[in-house]
Design a protein around this motif. Structure first.
Motif, PDB file in Angstrom:
ATOM      1  N   ALA A  58      54.173  66.739  18.938  1.00 27.70           N
ATOM      2  CA  ALA A  58      53.338  66.132  17.965  1.00 27.70           C
ATOM      3  C   ALA A  58      52.197  65.078  18.306  1.00 27.70           C
ATOM      4  O   ALA A  58      51.223  64.816  18.092  1.00 27.70           O
ATOM      5  N   LEU A  59      53.039  64.308  19.452  1.00 28.02           N
ATOM      6  CA  LEU A  59      51.956  63.375  19.976  1.00 28.02           C
ATOM      7  C   LEU A  59      50.796  63.833  21.255  1.00 28.02           C
ATOM      8  O   LEU A  59      49.733  63.431  21.366  1.00 28.02           O
ATOM      9  N   ALA A  98      42.969  60.900  23.305  1.00 29.87           N
ATOM     10  CA  ALA A  98      42.576  59.439  23.841  1.00 29.87           C
ATOM     11  C   ALA A  98      42.278  59.297  25.380  1.00 29.87           C
ATOM     12  O   ALA A  98      41.601  58.598  25.809  1.00 29.87           O
ATOM     13  N   PHE A  99      42.879  60.379  26.156  1.00 28.56           N
ATOM     14  CA  PHE A  99      42.761  60.453  27.620  1.00 28.56           C
ATOM     15  C   PHE A  99      42.182  61.881  27.980  1.00 28.56           C
ATOM     16  O   PHE A  99      42.760  62.746  28.394  1.00 28.56           O
ATOM     17  N   PRO A 100      40.852  61.989  27.753  1.00 31.24           N
ATOM     18  CA  PRO A 100      40.365  63.341  27.866  1.00 31.24           C
ATOM     19  C   PRO A 100      40.357  63.790  29.211  1.00 31.24           C
ATOM     20  O   PRO A 100      40.067  65.147  29.348  1.00 31.24           O
ATOM     21  N   GLU A 101      40.399  63.141  30.229  1.00 36.66           N
ATOM     22  CA  GLU A 101      40.428  63.469  31.471  1.00 36.66           C
ATOM     23  C   GLU A 101      41.848  64.194  32.043  1.00 36.66           C
ATOM     24  O   GLU A 101      42.006  64.764  33.034  1.00 36.66           O
ATOM     25  N   VAL A 102      42.726  64.083  31.026  1.00 38.32           N
ATOM     26  CA  VAL A 102      44.257  64.592  31.181  1.00 38.32           C
ATOM     27  C   VAL A 102      44.485  66.008  30.343  1.00 38.32           C
ATOM     28  O   VAL A 102      43.972  65.651  29.365  1.00 38.32           O
ATOM     29  N   ASP A 103      44.678  66.872  31.153  1.00 38.38           N
ATOM     30  CA  ASP A 103      45.020  68.315  30.251  1.00 38.38           C
ATOM     31  C   ASP A 103      46.457  68.025  29.528  1.00 38.38           C
ATOM     32  O   ASP A 103      47.161  67.185  30.019  1.00 38.38           O
ATOM     33  N   ALA A 114      42.861  58.886  17.121  1.00 35.73           N
ATOM     34  CA  ALA A 114      41.655  58.568  16.378  1.00 35.73           C
ATOM     35  C   ALA A 114      41.415  58.642  15.067  1.00 35.73           C
ATOM     36  O   ALA A 114      40.824  57.769  14.488  1.00 35.73           O
ATOM     37  N   ARG A 115      41.882  59.491  14.337  1.00 31.43           N
ATOM     38  CA  ARG A 115      42.002  59.470  12.862  1.00 31.43           C
ATOM     39  C   ARG A 115      42.513  58.109  12.017  1.00 31.43           C
ATOM     40  O   ARG A 115      42.312  58.063  10.995  1.00 31.43           O
ATOM     41  N   TYR A 149      50.679  55.065  20.458  1.00 34.75           N
ATOM     42  CA  TYR A 149      51.637  55.175  21.539  1.00 34.75           C
ATOM     43  C   TYR A 149      51.413  54.002  22.609  1.00 34.75           C
ATOM     44  O   TYR A 149      50.114  53.661  22.937  1.00 34.75           O
ATOM     45  N   CYS A 150      52.613  53.622  23.219  1.00 33.16           N
ATOM     46  CA  CYS A 150      52.419  52.732  24.206  1.00 33.16           C
ATOM     47  C   CYS A 150      53.676  52.891  25.261  1.00 33.16           C
ATOM     48  O   CYS A 150      54.983  52.921  24.829  1.00 33.16           O
TER      49      CYS A 150
END
Length: 297
Positions: free
Chosen positions: A166-167, A174-179, A228-229, A210-211
């Motif tokens: 779900a996360l 949040a981290f678009p460079e990560v697939d 984002a939402r 998340y953290c």
């Protein structure tokens, strides 16, 4: 001088590394600790730590943070004891580390340094054919918190394995460079670590943020984001505040985190929560012909 390389630091090596880093930071006016674990590296069998000894005393340390696949970028730190500088120790350590990276098919590196060091050695980058990147990072710190009353609408708890799927969409956004595969590997490694833990925030039954928290003499917050939402509603500030309360109940440690200079909104949120800039971290990349690069043989 003897150089040792290892995949993971033993407790004795970690203790010696921490003493070395304390001496370096006192001399340079620096504050950023390199990550002394390889748990997020893609290749868990690749040596990530290179230690230089003189008469059994640790005088130099190189760390490799390689969380991208071969061909990707590797973050490198080099620390040499102030009493042992200008003796070729950094160069010999890097030669050993560079050989390992080339064998593993890595060809891009960036060296982490700090404002304090560069202020004392302003010609260092130019003399070594290193280019300072335009983007940099602030390291922020906050004192140990008191367990203040909780926000009844926000709950913060450790991530559960069933919540990873779900996360993932929010994490990748949040981290678009990560697939997705890399994100799952990262979250699972964090979930099963002995030294850190992943936390999620819930609001009205939904995961909003998340953290990761690296446990140590202080708690280092990393990978912090709000889905984002849920942004623009003040929930980021409330999630961070509730996370700090949660950690105060169980840990009661000082807190640190990093934020890029290109993210002023996050910097504002952290400063409102009581964090102050402790140091500025810069990244140096080798120019063509630099001895600090990974040249093809």
């Amino acid at each position: 001088m003897q150089i040792e390389q290892t995949v993971q630091l033993s407790q004795g090596q970690r203790t010696a590394a921490q003493a070395l880093l304390a001496a370096v930071q006192a001399a340079d006016g620096s504050a950023r600790d390199p990550y002394l674990s390889n748990q997020f590296n893609v290749d868990l069998n690749m040596p990530a730590f290179f230690l230089a000894y003189v008469d059994s005393g640790l005088v130099g340390l190189v760390t490799l943070y390689a969380d991208e696949a071969p061909g990707g970028l590797v973050d490198v730190t080099i620390n040499v004891h102030p009493n042992w500088r200008r003796r070729g120790i950094a160069s010999r350590l890097w030669q050993t580390a560079a050989a390992v990276l080339k064998q593993a098919s890595y060809d891009q590196v960036e060296f982490m340094t700090e404002q304090g060091f560069l202020a004392k050695a302003p010609a260092f980058a130019a003399q070594n054919q290193l280019q300072r990147e335009t983007e940099f990072e602030y390291q922020l710190a906050a004192p140990a918190q008191r367990p203040e009353p909780s926000d009844p609408a926000i709950t913060v708890a450790k991530l559960q394995p069933a919540e990873i799927s779900a996360l993932l969409p929010a994490y990748c956004e949040a981290f678009p460079e990560v697939d997705e595969a890399e994100a799952r590997r990262y979250l699972e490694a964090n979930l099963h670590s002995e030294h850190n833990a992943p936390y999620v925030g819930h609001y009205q039954g939904q995961i909003i943020g998340y953290c990761g928290v690296d446990y140590g003499a202080y708690d280092y917050l990393f990978g912090l984001f709000i889905a984002a939402r849920f942004r623009g509603q003040g929930l980021g500030q409330r999630f961070l505040a509730q996370l700090m309360v949660t950690l105060a109940h169980t840990r009661r440690r000082a807190l640190k985190l990093g934020v890029e200079n290109t993210n002023p909104a996050a910097l504002h949120v952290y400063q409102k929560a009581g964090f102050q800039i402790e140091t500025t971290v810069y990244y140096l990349t080798p120019q063509a012909g630099s001895r600090w690069g990974l040249k093809a043989d």
